[in-house]
Design a protein around this motif. Structure first.
Motif, PDB file in Angstrom:
ATOM      1  N   VAL A  99       0.865  -1.181   0.000  1.00  0.00           N
ATOM      2  CA  VAL A  99       0.000   0.000   0.000  1.00  0.00           C
ATOM      3  C   VAL A  99       0.901   1.229   0.000  1.00  0.00           C
ATOM      4  O   VAL A  99       1.813   1.343   0.826  1.00  0.00           O
ATOM      5  CB  VAL A  99      -0.935   0.005   1.223  1.00  0.00           C
ATOM      6  CG1 VAL A  99      -1.779   1.259   1.243  1.00  0.00           C
ATOM      7  CG2 VAL A  99      -1.811  -1.238   1.217  1.00  0.00           C
ATOM      8  N   GLN A 100       0.672   2.146  -0.937  1.00  0.00           N
ATOM      9  CA  GLN A 100       1.467   3.370  -1.055  1.00  0.00           C
ATOM     10  C   GLN A 100       0.816   4.488  -0.237  1.00  0.00           C
ATOM     11  O   GLN A 100      -0.397   4.587  -0.180  1.00  0.00           O
ATOM     12  CB  GLN A 100       1.576   3.797  -2.522  1.00  0.00           C
ATOM     13  CG  GLN A 100       2.115   2.715  -3.434  1.00  0.00           C
ATOM     14  CD  GLN A 100       3.535   2.327  -3.087  1.00  0.00           C
ATOM     15  OE1 GLN A 100       4.386   3.186  -2.896  1.00  0.00           O
ATOM     16  NE2 GLN A 100       3.782   1.036  -2.987  1.00  0.00           N
ATOM     17  N   GLY A 101       1.627   5.330   0.375  1.00  0.00           N
ATOM     18  CA  GLY A 101       1.110   6.497   1.085  1.00  0.00           C
ATOM     19  C   GLY A 101       0.414   6.162   2.389  1.00  0.00           C
ATOM     20  O   GLY A 101      -0.416   6.929   2.865  1.00  0.00           O
ATOM     21  N   PHE A 102       0.721   5.021   2.992  1.00  0.00           N
ATOM     22  CA  PHE A 102       0.144   4.643   4.277  1.00  0.00           C
ATOM     23  C   PHE A 102       1.122   5.041   5.367  1.00  0.00           C
ATOM     24  O   PHE A 102       2.313   5.224   5.108  1.00  0.00           O
ATOM     25  CB  PHE A 102      -0.137   3.136   4.290  1.00  0.00           C
ATOM     26  CG  PHE A 102      -1.065   2.682   5.383  1.00  0.00           C
ATOM     27  CD1 PHE A 102      -2.307   3.251   5.544  1.00  0.00           C
ATOM     28  CD2 PHE A 102      -0.692   1.670   6.241  1.00  0.00           C
ATOM     29  CE1 PHE A 102      -3.165   2.821   6.539  1.00  0.00           C
ATOM     30  CE2 PHE A 102      -1.539   1.231   7.233  1.00  0.00           C
ATOM     31  CZ  PHE A 102      -2.785   1.806   7.391  1.00  0.00           C
ATOM     32  N   GLU A 103       0.653   5.167   6.606  1.00  0.00           N
ATOM     33  CA  GLU A 103       1.506   5.653   7.689  1.00  0.00           C
ATOM     34  C   GLU A 103       2.691   4.732   7.991  1.00  0.00           C
ATOM     35  O   GLU A 103       3.714   5.179   8.479  1.00  0.00           O
ATOM     36  CB  GLU A 103       0.671   5.881   8.953  1.00  0.00           C
ATOM     37  CG  GLU A 103      -0.186   4.680   9.307  1.00  0.00           C
ATOM     38  CD  GLU A 103      -1.435   5.058  10.077  1.00  0.00           C
ATOM     39  OE1 GLU A 103      -1.732   4.349  11.044  1.00  0.00           O
ATOM     40  OE2 GLU A 103      -2.092   6.039   9.710  1.00  0.00           O
ATOM     41  N   HIS A 104       2.579   3.441   7.707  1.00  0.00           N
ATOM     42  CA  HIS A 104       3.695   2.503   7.827  1.00  0.00           C
ATOM     43  C   HIS A 104       3.613   1.509   6.662  1.00  0.00           C
ATOM     44  O   HIS A 104       2.651   1.510   5.909  1.00  0.00           O
ATOM     45  CB  HIS A 104       3.676   1.781   9.181  1.00  0.00           C
ATOM     46  CG  HIS A 104       2.420   0.982   9.423  1.00  0.00           C
ATOM     47  ND1 HIS A 104       1.274   1.538   9.931  1.00  0.00           N
ATOM     48  CD2 HIS A 104       2.135  -0.318   9.208  1.00  0.00           C
ATOM     49  CE1 HIS A 104       0.333   0.609  10.023  1.00  0.00           C
ATOM     50  NE2 HIS A 104       0.837  -0.521   9.586  1.00  0.00           N
ATOM     51  N   ARG A 105       4.640   0.695   6.506  1.00  0.00           N
ATOM     52  CA  ARG A 105       4.675  -0.257   5.388  1.00  0.00           C
ATOM     53  C   ARG A 105       3.623  -1.336   5.622  1.00  0.00           C
ATOM     54  O   ARG A 105       3.689  -2.079   6.597  1.00  0.00           O
ATOM     55  CB  ARG A 105       6.061  -0.894   5.297  1.00  0.00           C
ATOM     56  CG  ARG A 105       6.185  -1.855   4.149  1.00  0.00           C
ATOM     57  CD  ARG A 105       7.596  -2.396   4.037  1.00  0.00           C
ATOM     58  NE  ARG A 105       7.700  -3.274   2.898  1.00  0.00           N
ATOM     59  CZ  ARG A 105       8.299  -4.453   2.931  1.00  0.00           C
ATOM     60  NH1 ARG A 105       8.894  -4.863   4.027  1.00  0.00           N
ATOM     61  NH2 ARG A 105       8.339  -5.195   1.858  1.00  0.00           N
ATOM     62  N   LEU A 106       2.656  -1.411   4.716  1.00  0.00           N
ATOM     63  CA  LEU A 106       1.605  -2.414   4.807  1.00  0.00           C
ATOM     64  C   LEU A 106       1.701  -3.337   3.600  1.00  0.00           C
ATOM     65  O   LEU A 106       1.596  -2.898   2.454  1.00  0.00           O
ATOM     66  CB  LEU A 106       0.216  -1.757   4.855  1.00  0.00           C
ATOM     67  CG  LEU A 106      -0.968  -2.723   4.951  1.00  0.00           C
ATOM     68  CD1 LEU A 106      -0.877  -3.597   6.203  1.00  0.00           C
ATOM     69  CD2 LEU A 106      -2.273  -1.964   4.943  1.00  0.00           C
ATOM     70  N   VAL A 107       1.935  -4.624   3.884  1.00  0.00           N
ATOM     71  CA  VAL A 107       2.055  -5.636   2.836  1.00  0.00           C
ATOM     72  C   VAL A 107       0.776  -6.454   2.824  1.00  0.00           C
ATOM     73  O   VAL A 107       0.273  -6.866   3.871  1.00  0.00           O
ATOM     74  CB  VAL A 107       3.275  -6.546   3.081  1.00  0.00           C
ATOM     75  CG1 VAL A 107       3.342  -7.653   2.046  1.00  0.00           C
ATOM     76  CG2 VAL A 107       4.552  -5.724   3.062  1.00  0.00           C
ATOM     77  N   LEU A 108       0.237  -6.688   1.623  1.00  0.00           N
ATOM     78  CA  LEU A 108      -0.955  -7.499   1.423  1.00  0.00           C
ATOM     79  C   LEU A 108      -0.566  -8.721   0.598  1.00  0.00           C
ATOM     80  O   LEU A 108       0.236  -8.612  -0.327  1.00  0.00           O
ATOM     81  CB  LEU A 108      -2.038  -6.715   0.677  1.00  0.00           C
ATOM     82  CG  LEU A 108      -2.403  -5.329   1.194  1.00  0.00           C
ATOM     83  CD1 LEU A 108      -3.317  -4.624   0.197  1.00  0.00           C
ATOM     84  CD2 LEU A 108      -3.059  -5.430   2.541  1.00  0.00           C
ATOM     85  N   GLU A 109      -1.139  -9.881   0.903  1.00  0.00           N
ATOM     86  CA  GLU A 109      -0.890 -11.085   0.107  1.00  0.00           C
ATOM     87  C   GLU A 109      -2.165 -11.451  -0.627  1.00  0.00           C
ATOM     88  O   GLU A 109      -3.232 -11.577  -0.015  1.00  0.00           O
ATOM     89  CB  GLU A 109      -0.457 -12.245   1.006  1.00  0.00           C
ATOM     90  CG  GLU A 109      -0.145 -13.504   0.211  1.00  0.00           C
ATOM     91  CD  GLU A 109       0.246 -14.666   1.097  1.00  0.00           C
ATOM     92  OE1 GLU A 109       1.345 -15.192   0.904  1.00  0.00           O
ATOM     93  OE2 GLU A 109      -0.554 -15.024   1.971  1.00  0.00           O
ATOM     94  N   VAL A 110      -2.067 -11.625  -1.945  1.00  0.00           N
ATOM     95  CA  VAL A 110      -3.235 -11.979  -2.766  1.00  0.00           C
ATOM     96  C   VAL A 110      -3.685 -13.389  -2.395  1.00  0.00           C
ATOM     97  O   VAL A 110      -2.904 -14.335  -2.467  1.00  0.00           O
ATOM     98  CB  VAL A 110      -2.911 -11.896  -4.274  1.00  0.00           C
ATOM     99  CG1 VAL A 110      -4.108 -12.311  -5.109  1.00  0.00           C
ATOM    100  CG2 VAL A 110      -2.455 -10.500  -4.649  1.00  0.00           C
ATOM    101  N   ALA A 111      -4.956 -13.517  -2.001  1.00  0.00           N
ATOM    102  CA  ALA A 111      -5.500 -14.811  -1.595  1.00  0.00           C
ATOM    103  C   ALA A 111      -6.507 -15.362  -2.599  1.00  0.00           C
ATOM    104  O   ALA A 111      -6.656 -16.570  -2.725  1.00  0.00           O
ATOM    105  CB  ALA A 111      -6.163 -14.690  -0.220  1.00  0.00           C
ATOM    106  N   GLN A 112      -7.211 -14.462  -3.326  1.00  0.00           N
ATOM    107  CA  GLN A 112      -8.280 -14.925  -4.211  1.00  0.00           C
ATOM    108  C   GLN A 112      -8.540 -13.901  -5.312  1.00  0.00           C
ATOM    109  O   GLN A 112      -8.455 -12.698  -5.080  1.00  0.00           O
ATOM    110  CB  GLN A 112      -9.544 -15.103  -3.365  1.00  0.00           C
ATOM    111  CG  GLN A 112     -10.734 -15.643  -4.075  1.00  0.00           C
ATOM    112  CD  GLN A 112     -11.930 -15.777  -3.138  1.00  0.00           C
ATOM    113  OE1 GLN A 112     -11.957 -15.215  -2.050  1.00  0.00           O
ATOM    114  NE2 GLN A 112     -12.926 -16.514  -3.574  1.00  0.00           N
ATOM    115  N   HIS A 113      -8.837 -14.400  -6.513  1.00  0.00           N
ATOM    116  CA  HIS A 113      -9.294 -13.541  -7.603  1.00  0.00           C
ATOM    117  C   HIS A 113     -10.821 -13.519  -7.548  1.00  0.00           C
ATOM    118  O   HIS A 113     -11.461 -14.562  -7.614  1.00  0.00           O
ATOM    119  CB  HIS A 113      -8.827 -14.075  -8.951  1.00  0.00           C
ATOM    120  CG  HIS A 113      -7.359 -13.932  -9.163  1.00  0.00           C
ATOM    121  ND1 HIS A 113      -6.679 -14.682 -10.083  1.00  0.00           N
ATOM    122  CD2 HIS A 113      -6.435 -13.145  -8.576  1.00  0.00           C
ATOM    123  CE1 HIS A 113      -5.395 -14.348 -10.065  1.00  0.00           C
ATOM    124  NE2 HIS A 113      -5.232 -13.415  -9.143  1.00  0.00           N
TER     125      HIS A 113
END
Length: 160
Positions: A99-113
Motif C-alpha cells: 500500500v502506497q502512502g500509508f503511515e507505515h509499510r503495509l504488505v498485502l498477500e493476494v489470496a483470491q481472484h
C-alpha cells in the motif's frame, strides 16, 4: 510440503507449493520423486541431480517476475481482509502487494481472484486508517524472507 530453493548467504528463500499454478515451473517433492540424470523416475536421485533441479527452479522464479508493476487501489476493507481493484491484469495468487502512502509499510498477500479486476488480500499488519482509494502496487513476487548467517539468532516477522 513445498520445495525449496537452496539458500546461500544474502539470498532469499522461497517455498513453492507442490502443485504450482504454473505447470511450466518445476517443483520437487523429495529426492525420491525427482528425476535422475538418466531420466528414470522413482529411484533416489543423486545430489547432483537435486542441485541441478533446484537451479532450474531458481531460473524459473526469475523468469516469472513481471517487468512492469501493476497498480491498483483499495476497494473495500473488512478487518485484515482488503479487496483491491486493478485497471488491467490481476496479480497472481500469493503475490505481495504494498500500500502506497500509508503511515507505515503495509504488505498485502493476494489470496483470491474475485473477478471484475478485483482481488481479495490478507493484510500482514493492522489496517487501522486504511481508506478506500489508496494506491496499491504489485511487487511482482511472493512474500520473501531473507536467510543466511546474517539472520541466524534473529527474530523476523512475516514482512521482515
Amino acid at each position: 510440503f513445498g520445495s525449496r530453493t537452496p539458500p546461500s548467504s544474502g539470498q532469499l528463500f522461497d517455498i513453492v507449493p507442490p502443485t504450482s499454478p504454473n505447470p511450466s515451473v518445476p517443483t520437487m517433492r523429495s529426492l525420491t520423486h525427482c528425476r535422475t540424470a538418466a531420466g528414470r523416475v522413482g529411484q533416489k536421485a543423486s545430489p547432483v541431480a537435486a542441485v541441478a533441479a533446484s537451479r532450474v527452479q531458481q531460473r524459473a522464479f526469475a523468469a516469472e517476475k513481471a517487468p512492469a508493476t501493476i497498480n491498483g487501489k483499495v476497494s473495500q476493507v473488512i478487518g485484515a481482509v482488503v479487496d483491491v481493484q486493478f485497471e488491467s491484469a490481476l496479480p497472481p495468487i500469493l503475490n505481495a502487494l504494498e500500500v502506497q502512502g500509508f503511515e507505515h509499510r503495509l504488505v498485502l498477500e493476494v489470496a483470491q481472484h474475485l473477478g471484475e479486476n478485483m482481488v481479495r488480500t490478507i493484510a500482514m499488519d493492522g489496517t487501522d486508517g486504511l481508506t478506500r482509494g489508496q494506491k496499491v502496487e504489485d511487487t511482482g513476487a511472493p512474500i520473501k524472507v531473507p536467510v543466511g548467517e546474517e539472520t541466524l539468532g534473529r527474530i523476523i516477522n512475516i514482512i521482515g
